[in-house]
Scaffold this motif. Sequence first.
Motif, PDB file in Angstrom:
ATOM      1  N   ILE A 198       0.812  -1.221   0.000  1.00  0.00           N
ATOM      2  CA  ILE A 198       0.000   0.000   0.000  1.00  0.00           C
ATOM      3  C   ILE A 198       0.847   1.273   0.000  1.00  0.00           C
ATOM      4  CG2 ILE A 198      -1.975  -1.132   1.067  1.00  0.00           C
ATOM      5  CD1 ILE A 198      -1.169   0.094   3.739  1.00  0.00           C
ATOM      6  N   TYR A 199       2.136   1.134   0.302  1.00  0.00           N
ATOM      7  CA  TYR A 199       2.998   2.323   0.294  1.00  0.00           C
ATOM      8  C   TYR A 199       3.959   2.363  -0.888  1.00  0.00           C
ATOM      9  CZ  TYR A 199       1.446   3.800   4.921  1.00  0.00           C
ATOM     10  OH  TYR A 199       0.693   4.248   5.970  1.00  0.00           O
ATOM     11  N   ASN A 200       4.327   1.220  -1.428  1.00  0.00           N
ATOM     12  CA  ASN A 200       5.407   1.194  -2.423  1.00  0.00           C
ATOM     13  C   ASN A 200       5.012   0.705  -3.803  1.00  0.00           C
ATOM     14  OD1 ASN A 200       7.318   2.078  -0.478  1.00  0.00           O
ATOM     15  ND2 ASN A 200       7.436  -0.015   0.335  1.00  0.00           N
ATOM     16  N   GLU A 201       3.878   0.014  -3.919  1.00  0.00           N
ATOM     17  CA  GLU A 201       3.506  -0.506  -5.223  1.00  0.00           C
ATOM     18  C   GLU A 201       2.647   0.496  -5.985  1.00  0.00           C
ATOM     19  OE1 GLU A 201       1.826  -4.370  -5.259  1.00  0.00           O
ATOM     20  OE2 GLU A 201       3.569  -5.316  -4.304  1.00  0.00           O
ATOM     21  N   ASN A 251       0.929  -0.657  -8.832  1.00  0.00           N
ATOM     22  CA  ASN A 251      -0.120  -1.470  -9.440  1.00  0.00           C
ATOM     23  C   ASN A 251      -1.199  -1.795  -8.405  1.00  0.00           C
ATOM     24  OD1 ASN A 251      -1.523  -3.007 -11.287  1.00  0.00           O
ATOM     25  ND2 ASN A 251      -0.345  -4.854 -10.868  1.00  0.00           N
ATOM     26  N   ILE A 252      -1.826  -0.735  -7.882  1.00  0.00           N
ATOM     27  CA  ILE A 252      -2.852  -0.887  -6.866  1.00  0.00           C
ATOM     28  C   ILE A 252      -3.788   0.311  -6.964  1.00  0.00           C
ATOM     29  CG2 ILE A 252      -1.468   0.303  -5.107  1.00  0.00           C
ATOM     30  CD1 ILE A 252      -2.644  -1.590  -3.017  1.00  0.00           C
ATOM     31  N   ASP A 253      -5.054   0.102  -6.689  1.00  0.00           N
ATOM     32  CA  ASP A 253      -6.025   1.199  -6.731  1.00  0.00           C
ATOM     33  C   ASP A 253      -5.637   2.259  -5.692  1.00  0.00           C
ATOM     34  OD1 ASP A 253      -8.788   2.289  -5.382  1.00  0.00           O
ATOM     35  OD2 ASP A 253      -8.959   2.069  -7.556  1.00  0.00           O
ATOM     36  N   PRO A 254      -5.418   3.511  -6.109  1.00  0.00           N
ATOM     37  CA  PRO A 254      -4.953   4.547  -5.178  1.00  0.00           C
ATOM     38  C   PRO A 254      -5.906   4.775  -4.010  1.00  0.00           C
ATOM     39  CG  PRO A 254      -4.714   5.288  -7.444  1.00  0.00           C
ATOM     40  CD  PRO A 254      -5.498   4.020  -7.493  1.00  0.00           C
ATOM     41  N   GLY A 255      -7.201   4.780  -4.290  1.00  0.00           N
ATOM     42  CA  GLY A 255      -8.180   4.999  -3.225  1.00  0.00           C
ATOM     43  C   GLY A 255      -8.138   3.891  -2.192  1.00  0.00           C
ATOM     44  N   PHE A 256      -7.990   2.659  -2.675  1.00  0.00           N
ATOM     45  CA  PHE A 256      -7.906   1.512  -1.763  1.00  0.00           C
ATOM     46  C   PHE A 256      -6.648   1.604  -0.911  1.00  0.00           C
ATOM     47  CE2 PHE A 256      -6.587  -2.888  -0.823  1.00  0.00           C
ATOM     48  CZ  PHE A 256      -7.714  -3.336  -0.149  1.00  0.00           C
ATOM     49  N   ALA A 257      -5.523   1.990  -1.531  1.00  0.00           N
ATOM     50  CA  ALA A 257      -4.262   2.120  -0.795  1.00  0.00           C
ATOM     51  C   ALA A 257      -4.376   3.179   0.301  1.00  0.00           C
ATOM     52  CB  ALA A 257      -3.126   2.461  -1.752  1.00  0.00           C
ATOM     53  N   ILE A 258      -4.980   4.323  -0.037  1.00  0.00           N
ATOM     54  CA  ILE A 258      -5.137   5.398   0.946  1.00  0.00           C
ATOM     55  C   ILE A 258      -6.009   4.934   2.108  1.00  0.00           C
ATOM     56  CG2 ILE A 258      -6.187   7.667   1.320  1.00  0.00           C
ATOM     57  CD1 ILE A 258      -5.299   8.358  -1.564  1.00  0.00           C
ATOM     58  N   HIS A 259      -7.084   4.227   1.791  1.00  0.00           N
ATOM     59  CA  HIS A 259      -7.988   3.721   2.830  1.00  0.00           C
ATOM     60  C   HIS A 259      -7.253   2.765   3.770  1.00  0.00           C
ATOM     61  CE1 HIS A 259     -11.709   2.443   4.715  1.00  0.00           C
ATOM     62  NE2 HIS A 259     -11.416   1.180   4.428  1.00  0.00           N
ATOM     63  N   ARG A 260      -6.433   1.884   3.220  1.00  0.00           N
ATOM     64  CA  ARG A 260      -5.708   0.919   4.036  1.00  0.00           C
ATOM     65  C   ARG A 260      -4.615   1.572   4.874  1.00  0.00           C
ATOM     66  NH1 ARG A 260      -9.101  -1.637   4.617  1.00  0.00           N
ATOM     67  NH2 ARG A 260      -9.764  -3.589   3.669  1.00  0.00           N
ATOM     68  N   ARG A 261      -4.035   2.671   4.380  1.00  0.00           N
ATOM     69  CA  ARG A 261      -2.970   3.352   5.130  1.00  0.00           C
ATOM     70  C   ARG A 261      -3.467   3.913   6.455  1.00  0.00           C
ATOM     71  NH1 ARG A 261      -0.711   6.708  -0.105  1.00  0.00           N
ATOM     72  NH2 ARG A 261       0.236   4.915  -1.191  1.00  0.00           N
ATOM     73  N   ARG A 262      -4.760   4.187   6.542  1.00  0.00           N
ATOM     74  CA  ARG A 262      -5.305   4.768   7.770  1.00  0.00           C
ATOM     75  C   ARG A 262      -5.109   3.856   8.970  1.00  0.00           C
ATOM     76  NH1 ARG A 262     -10.958   6.414   4.814  1.00  0.00           N
ATOM     77  NH2 ARG A 262     -10.116   8.100   3.501  1.00  0.00           N
ATOM     78  N   GLY A 263      -5.111   2.570   8.735  1.00  0.00           N
ATOM     79  CA  GLY A 263      -4.931   1.627   9.839  1.00  0.00           C
ATOM     80  C   GLY A 263      -3.602   0.921   9.831  1.00  0.00           C
ATOM     81  N   CYS A 264      -2.713   1.366   8.935  1.00  0.00           N
ATOM     82  CA  CYS A 264      -1.425   0.686   8.784  1.00  0.00           C
ATOM     83  C   CYS A 264      -0.340   1.734   8.556  1.00  0.00           C
ATOM     84  CB  CYS A 264      -1.482  -0.301   7.620  1.00  0.00           C
ATOM     85  SG  CYS A 264      -0.005  -1.317   7.404  1.00  0.00           S
ATOM     86  N   PRO A 265       0.282   2.260   9.622  1.00  0.00           N
ATOM     87  CA  PRO A 265       1.302   3.300   9.475  1.00  0.00           C
ATOM     88  C   PRO A 265       2.495   2.835   8.653  1.00  0.00           C
ATOM     89  CG  PRO A 265       0.624   3.038  11.765  1.00  0.00           C
ATOM     90  CD  PRO A 265       0.040   1.890  11.011  1.00  0.00           C
ATOM     91  N   SER A 266       3.211   3.800   8.065  1.00  0.00           N
ATOM     92  CA  SER A 266       4.347   3.461   7.204  1.00  0.00           C
ATOM     93  C   SER A 266       5.546   2.959   7.995  1.00  0.00           C
ATOM     94  CB  SER A 266       4.767   4.674   6.367  1.00  0.00           C
ATOM     95  OG  SER A 266       5.107   5.770   7.207  1.00  0.00           O
ATOM     96  N   ASP A 267       5.629   3.323   9.304  1.00  0.00           N
ATOM     97  CA  ASP A 267       6.728   2.802  10.121  1.00  0.00           C
ATOM     98  C   ASP A 267       6.311   1.440  10.684  1.00  0.00           C
ATOM     99  OD1 ASP A 267       4.894   3.366  12.100  1.00  0.00           O
ATOM    100  OD2 ASP A 267       5.915   5.179  12.766  1.00  0.00           O
ATOM    101  N   ASN A 268       7.074   0.923  11.628  1.00  0.00           N
ATOM    102  CA  ASN A 268       6.781  -0.401  12.163  1.00  0.00           C
ATOM    103  C   ASN A 268       5.702  -0.393  13.243  1.00  0.00           C
ATOM    104  OD1 ASN A 268       8.556  -1.822  10.513  1.00  0.00           O
ATOM    105  ND2 ASN A 268      10.304  -1.409  11.854  1.00  0.00           N
ATOM    106  N   ALA A 269       5.101   0.746  13.484  1.00  0.00           N
ATOM    107  CA  ALA A 269       3.987   0.791  14.430  1.00  0.00           C
ATOM    108  C   ALA A 269       2.767   0.114  13.816  1.00  0.00           C
ATOM    109  CB  ALA A 269       3.665   2.239  14.784  1.00  0.00           C
ATOM    110  N   GLY A 270       2.003  -0.522  14.648  1.00  0.00           N
ATOM    111  CA  GLY A 270       0.755  -1.120  14.170  1.00  0.00           C
ATOM    112  C   GLY A 270       0.924  -2.368  13.340  1.00  0.00           C
ATOM    113  N   ASN A 271       2.017  -3.099  13.504  1.00  0.00           N
ATOM    114  CA  ASN A 271       2.227  -4.312  12.713  1.00  0.00           C
ATOM    115  C   ASN A 271       1.063  -5.288  12.825  1.00  0.00           C
ATOM    116  OD1 ASN A 271       4.657  -3.591  11.610  1.00  0.00           O
ATOM    117  ND2 ASN A 271       5.920  -4.751  13.057  1.00  0.00           N
TER     118      ASN A 271
END
Length: 247
Positions: A210-213, A215-235
């Motif tokens: 959701i952060y690096n690919e 080939n993914i729907d942008p809206g879906f990626a943004i939605h998923r980022r809300r619960g999945c931080p880019s750092d190692n928090a929230g694994n």
Amino acid sequence: MASSSKFAWIAIAMFFALFSLKHCQAYYLTPNYYDYACPQALSTIRTVIRDAIAKERRMAASLIRLHFHDCFVQGCDGSVLLKDTPWFTGEQTALPNNNSIRGMEIIDAAKRAVEAVCPGVVSCADILSLAARDSSEYVDGPTWTVKLGRRDSTTASRDLAEADLPIAFENLDVLIGKFAKKGLDAKEMVVLSGAHTIGQAQCVTFRNRIYNETNIDPGFAIHRRRGCPSDNAGNGNLAPLDPVTPN
């Protein structure tokens, strides 16, 4: 969407039945295996499975996945249920399983319930196979006939679990290769993967996508980022594998 989902579930049901048999050919299996030795077995197991899913809807997907992770290593023999001891290393700490597979305590509960009515008769491997079917049935997925008579394994292989089980981070060629080792082609791999229409995934397993690919729907990626931080928090944060039919 509903029609497509229904046909996908039917395909998965048929394939789980065939997949289970393909990896249990050493034994003579029959749906009637316990009819005389333990006629209450199937209803007893079904009650435990249904009660567990009623308490936690996600458990249906977890039990189906547990069955798959059992069958993919040494066949459908219950080896995934064997816990580590000071003199034995099982499959539960292998990378695809560690802090990931769930539902062993439900199989234990079903085993205790069956032992109360017919001690020493029903194998844990059969309970796990029935639990997958009963889980699908309970959440309005398909049902299928489970042939029974499996014997419980006294061995397990962490090395095989590490080498053979599919991992979320692997690319398509690696995944196709792993299924090919089990005699399953790419189409069969896709059918089995359709079981992911229910269940949830941990943030750590999909963060890179959701952060690096691209080939993914942008809206879906943004939605998923809300619960999945880019750092190692929230694994361990969870997200539905399919937002339309998570349960």
